[in-house]
Scaffold this motif. Structure first.
Motif, PDB file in Angstrom:
ATOM      1  N   PHE A  17      -5.488 -15.014  -9.702  1.00  0.00           N
ATOM      2  CA  PHE A  17      -6.573 -14.825  -8.738  1.00  0.00           C
ATOM      3  C   PHE A  17      -6.836 -13.333  -8.530  1.00  0.00           C
ATOM      4  N   GLY A  18      -8.070 -12.923  -8.765  1.00  0.00           N
ATOM      5  CA  GLY A  18      -8.420 -11.523  -8.595  1.00  0.00           C
ATOM      6  C   GLY A  18      -8.377 -10.721  -9.871  1.00  0.00           C
ATOM      7  N   GLN A  19      -7.950 -11.353 -10.973  1.00  0.00           N
ATOM      8  CA  GLN A  19      -7.925 -10.693 -12.280  1.00  0.00           C
ATOM      9  C   GLN A  19      -8.621 -11.588 -13.301  1.00  0.00           C
ATOM     10  N   GLN A  20      -8.027 -12.728 -13.606  1.00  0.00           N
ATOM     11  CA  GLN A  20      -8.618 -13.672 -14.554  1.00  0.00           C
ATOM     12  C   GLN A  20      -9.502 -14.703 -13.865  1.00  0.00           C
ATOM     13  N   ASN A  21      -9.314 -14.861 -12.557  1.00  0.00           N
ATOM     14  CA  ASN A  21     -10.126 -15.811 -11.796  1.00  0.00           C
ATOM     15  C   ASN A  21     -10.844 -15.115 -10.647  1.00  0.00           C
ATOM     16  N   SER A  22     -12.118 -15.438 -10.481  1.00  0.00           N
ATOM     17  CA  SER A  22     -12.895 -14.916  -9.364  1.00  0.00           C
ATOM     18  C   SER A  22     -12.485 -15.613  -8.079  1.00  0.00           C
ATOM     19  N   GLU A  23     -12.997 -15.115  -6.957  1.00  0.00           N
ATOM     20  CA  GLU A  23     -12.707 -15.750  -5.680  1.00  0.00           C
ATOM     21  C   GLU A  23     -13.220 -17.186  -5.653  1.00  0.00           C
ATOM     22  N   ALA A  24     -14.412 -17.409  -6.173  1.00  0.00           N
ATOM     23  CA  ALA A  24     -14.976 -18.767  -6.180  1.00  0.00           C
ATOM     24  C   ALA A  24     -14.137 -19.702  -7.031  1.00  0.00           C
ATOM     25  N   GLU A  25     -13.693 -19.239  -8.197  1.00  0.00           N
ATOM     26  CA  GLU A  25     -12.847 -20.062  -9.064  1.00  0.00           C
ATOM     27  C   GLU A  25     -11.507 -20.346  -8.399  1.00  0.00           C
ATOM     28  N   ALA A  26     -10.955 -19.335  -7.743  1.00  0.00           N
ATOM     29  CA  ALA A  26      -9.677 -19.521  -7.049  1.00  0.00           C
ATOM     30  C   ALA A  26      -9.801 -20.554  -5.938  1.00  0.00           C
ATOM     31  N   HIS A  27     -10.857 -20.468  -5.160  1.00  0.00           N
ATOM     32  CA  HIS A  27     -11.054 -21.432  -4.085  1.00  0.00           C
ATOM     33  C   HIS A  27     -11.253 -22.838  -4.637  1.00  0.00           C
ATOM     34  N   GLU A  28     -11.907 -22.955  -5.776  1.00  0.00           N
ATOM     35  CA  GLU A  28     -12.087 -24.265  -6.406  1.00  0.00           C
ATOM     36  C   GLU A  28     -10.740 -24.846  -6.810  1.00  0.00           C
ATOM     37  N   GLN A  29      -9.868 -23.995  -7.369  1.00  0.00           N
ATOM     38  CA  GLN A  29      -8.526 -24.458  -7.727  1.00  0.00           C
ATOM     39  C   GLN A  29      -7.740 -24.879  -6.489  1.00  0.00           C
TER      40      GLN A  29
ATOM     41  N   GLU B 275      -5.449  -0.711  -8.646  1.00  0.00           N
ATOM     42  CA  GLU B 275      -6.775  -1.068  -8.147  1.00  0.00           C
ATOM     43  C   GLU B 275      -6.921  -2.553  -7.807  1.00  0.00           C
ATOM     44  N   THR B 276      -6.003  -3.391  -8.272  1.00  0.00           N
ATOM     45  CA  THR B 276      -6.116  -4.828  -7.975  1.00  0.00           C
ATOM     46  C   THR B 276      -5.008  -5.339  -7.066  1.00  0.00           C
ATOM     47  N   THR B 277      -3.991  -4.543  -6.814  1.00  0.00           N
ATOM     48  CA  THR B 277      -2.872  -5.009  -5.990  1.00  0.00           C
ATOM     49  C   THR B 277      -3.365  -5.534  -4.643  1.00  0.00           C
ATOM     50  N   GLY B 278      -2.900  -6.718  -4.292  1.00  0.00           N
ATOM     51  CA  GLY B 278      -3.277  -7.343  -3.030  1.00  0.00           C
ATOM     52  C   GLY B 278      -4.486  -8.253  -3.132  1.00  0.00           C
ATOM     53  N   ALA B 279      -5.177  -8.227  -4.277  1.00  0.00           N
ATOM     54  CA  ALA B 279      -6.398  -9.027  -4.417  1.00  0.00           C
ATOM     55  C   ALA B 279      -6.112 -10.519  -4.340  1.00  0.00           C
ATOM     56  N   THR B 280      -4.968 -10.941  -4.867  1.00  0.00           N
ATOM     57  CA  THR B 280      -4.639 -12.368  -4.833  1.00  0.00           C
ATOM     58  C   THR B 280      -4.435 -12.836  -3.396  1.00  0.00           C
ATOM     59  N   GLU B 281      -3.670 -12.095  -2.625  1.00  0.00           N
ATOM     60  CA  GLU B 281      -3.463 -12.476  -1.220  1.00  0.00           C
ATOM     61  C   GLU B 281      -4.786 -12.472  -0.450  1.00  0.00           C
ATOM     62  N   ARG B 282      -5.643 -11.503  -0.708  1.00  0.00           N
ATOM     63  CA  ARG B 282      -6.935 -11.474  -0.010  1.00  0.00           C
ATOM     64  C   ARG B 282      -7.780 -12.692  -0.379  1.00  0.00           C
ATOM     65  N   THR B 283      -7.726 -13.085  -1.652  1.00  0.00           N
ATOM     66  CA  THR B 283      -8.482 -14.259  -2.096  1.00  0.00           C
ATOM     67  C   THR B 283      -7.973 -15.522  -1.416  1.00  0.00           C
ATOM     68  N   ILE B 284      -6.661 -15.660  -1.323  1.00  0.00           N
ATOM     69  CA  ILE B 284      -6.084 -16.815  -0.620  1.00  0.00           C
ATOM     70  C   ILE B 284      -6.454 -16.757   0.859  1.00  0.00           C
ATOM     71  N   GLY B 285      -6.456 -15.569   1.427  1.00  0.00           N
ATOM     72  CA  GLY B 285      -6.764 -15.421   2.843  1.00  0.00           C
ATOM     73  C   GLY B 285      -8.154 -15.907   3.217  1.00  0.00           C
ATOM     74  N   THR B 286      -9.139 -15.646   2.359  1.00  0.00           N
ATOM     75  CA  THR B 286     -10.496 -16.098   2.674  1.00  0.00           C
ATOM     76  C   THR B 286     -10.625 -17.609   2.568  1.00  0.00           C
ATOM     77  N   TRP B 287      -9.702 -18.244   1.846  1.00  0.00           N
ATOM     78  CA  TRP B 287      -9.652 -19.707   1.803  1.00  0.00           C
ATOM     79  C   TRP B 287      -8.839 -20.266   2.958  1.00  0.00           C
ATOM     80  N   LEU B 288      -7.718 -19.613   3.223  1.00  0.00           N
ATOM     81  CA  LEU B 288      -6.769 -20.126   4.224  1.00  0.00           C
ATOM     82  C   LEU B 288      -7.366 -20.160   5.619  1.00  0.00           C
ATOM     83  N   LYS B 289      -8.238 -19.208   5.937  1.00  0.00           N
ATOM     84  CA  LYS B 289      -8.778 -19.148   7.299  1.00  0.00           C
ATOM     85  C   LYS B 289      -9.639 -20.368   7.641  1.00  0.00           C
ATOM     86  N   HIS B 290     -10.019 -21.139   6.630  1.00  0.00           N
ATOM     87  CA  HIS B 290     -10.822 -22.341   6.863  1.00  0.00           C
ATOM     88  C   HIS B 290      -9.977 -23.623   6.781  1.00  0.00           C
ATOM     89  N   GLN B 291      -8.644 -23.474   6.669  1.00  0.00           N
ATOM     90  CA  GLN B 291      -7.758 -24.625   6.536  1.00  0.00           C
ATOM     91  C   GLN B 291      -6.961 -24.858   7.809  1.00  0.00           C
TER      92      GLN B 291
END
Length: 344
Positions: free
Chosen positions: A23-35, A60-76
């Motif tokens: 997430f944040g490298q090979q997968n976009s935020e939208a793809e990550a949320h779909e998974q 430049e990408t460190t932390g991107a995975t946690e941020r991607t999960i965070g934008t999903w988690l706040k709606h769960q």
């Protein structure tokens, strides 16, 4: 989906865990949320990440995975999600916390607070030490080298720092990752002697090509009730067989070659070919064989699967639920004796 308690804890985790290092490298935020959405419809409640993700680690990408999960988690509904993350250790990354990554109070507190902010949550269910603070062979190294000894934070100091975070409610349970038998026992003994938090799990590599867990850690896990969270069950994609036909096939091993040193050893190709052939003879895909094997082992608390596409994720989840026949298991053991741990 099967659910188990993680170690001696009250955490009920799905026997399949969604790994997120793409997430944040090979997968976009939208793809990550779909998974994430799909995984949860299939009963998976367990997510694993790390402050250094995605991989390969870059400033430049460190932390991107946690941020991607965070934008999903706040709606769960937070209490329906078991969330695990990890603190980076010494010696591999020089841009997180200015490269000062020892497991002391200052660094662990900064790491936890950073993860909580990116994940947009008040607490982490399982907080893991990503790799040992001390000199040990990791990530494809397999020989202990005394000449590389360095100072490291004591086990008691690390556990005291984590204990503070548990008491503050920022983390619920603690775990290890890429740890050795000696390290696991030290953490357990120090915790018992000083009344400090007890590790409930160890996240180590485990696959048909790397069964080193069985050579010492399995007994510890059984007697001390420490669960294995098995990562890389497809061995960086090698056990899919795709690199046999095309060594340059698109995947992590070709995109991030320097990050795949564990899988460059001499017996890798013949071992993979043998397991691919075994799967074919029994009417399975190589992915089904590899994941079914790991998911069925008695000492595995949860099998961590990751994917770069929803189709891969669906195949991986289904494979983990497919038991193996006794004759297949016997053939796997015969191959294991011939190609013992080619990717330790």
């Amino acid at each position: 989906m099967k659910f188990v308690n993680l170690g001696k804890s009250d955490l009920r985790i799905s026997s399949v865990c969604l790994g997120t290092m793409t997430f944040g490298q090979q997968n976009s935020e939208a793809e990550a949320h779909e998974q994430l959405d799909y995984a949860f419809t299939q009963g998976i409640n367990f997510i694993d990440t790390a402050e250094m993700y995605p991989v390969p680690p870059r400033a430049e990408t460190t932390g991107a995975t946690e941020r991607t999960i965070g934008t999903w988690l706040k709606h769960q509904a937070r209490d329906r999600v078991v969330l695990a993350t990890k603190a980076a250790g010494t010696g591999r990354i020089d841009w997180i916390r200015d490269g000062t990554l020892t497991f002391d109070r200052k660094n662990l507190r900064a790491a936890v607070d950073g993860s909580l902010a990116r994940l947009q949550t008040d607490y982490i269910d399982l907080y893991q030490l990503h790799w040992p603070d001390r000199n040990v062979p990791t990530f494809g190294q397999y020989q202990f080298e005394p000449q590389k000894e360095r100072a490291f934070v004591s086990f008691v100091e690390t556990l005291q720092a984590l204990d503070e975070l548990v008491k503050e409610g920022k983390i619920r349970h603690i775990g290890l990752s890429n740890e050795t038998p000696w390290g696991v026992m030290q953490f357990l003994q120090v915790a018992q002697a000083h009344g400090l938090p007890r590790v409930v799990s160890t996240q180590n590599a485990y696959s048909l090509l790397n069964r080193t867990w069985e050579m010492g850690l399995a007994e510890i896990g059984y007697r001390e009730q420490v669960s294995l969270l098995a990562y890389s069950p497809l061995a960086f994609g090698f056990l899919s067989g795709k690199y046999l036909a095309d060594p340059k096939a698109r995947g992590r091993a070709t995109l991030f070659g320097a990050f795949a040193q564990r899988y460059t050893k001499v017996n890798m190709s013949p071992a993979v070919a043998a397991y691919v052939d075994l799967a074919s003879r029994h009417g399975m895909t190589p992915v089904q064989l590899a994941l079914s094997f790991v998911a069925s082992r008695w000492f595995v608390g949860s099998t961590i699967i990751g994917a770069t596409s929803l189709a891969q994720l669906k195949e991986n989840i289904a494979a983990c639920a497919q038991p193996l026949a006794e004759d297949v298991l016997q053939e796997i053991e015969a191959l294991h004796l011939r190609y013992t741990n080619p990717a330790p």
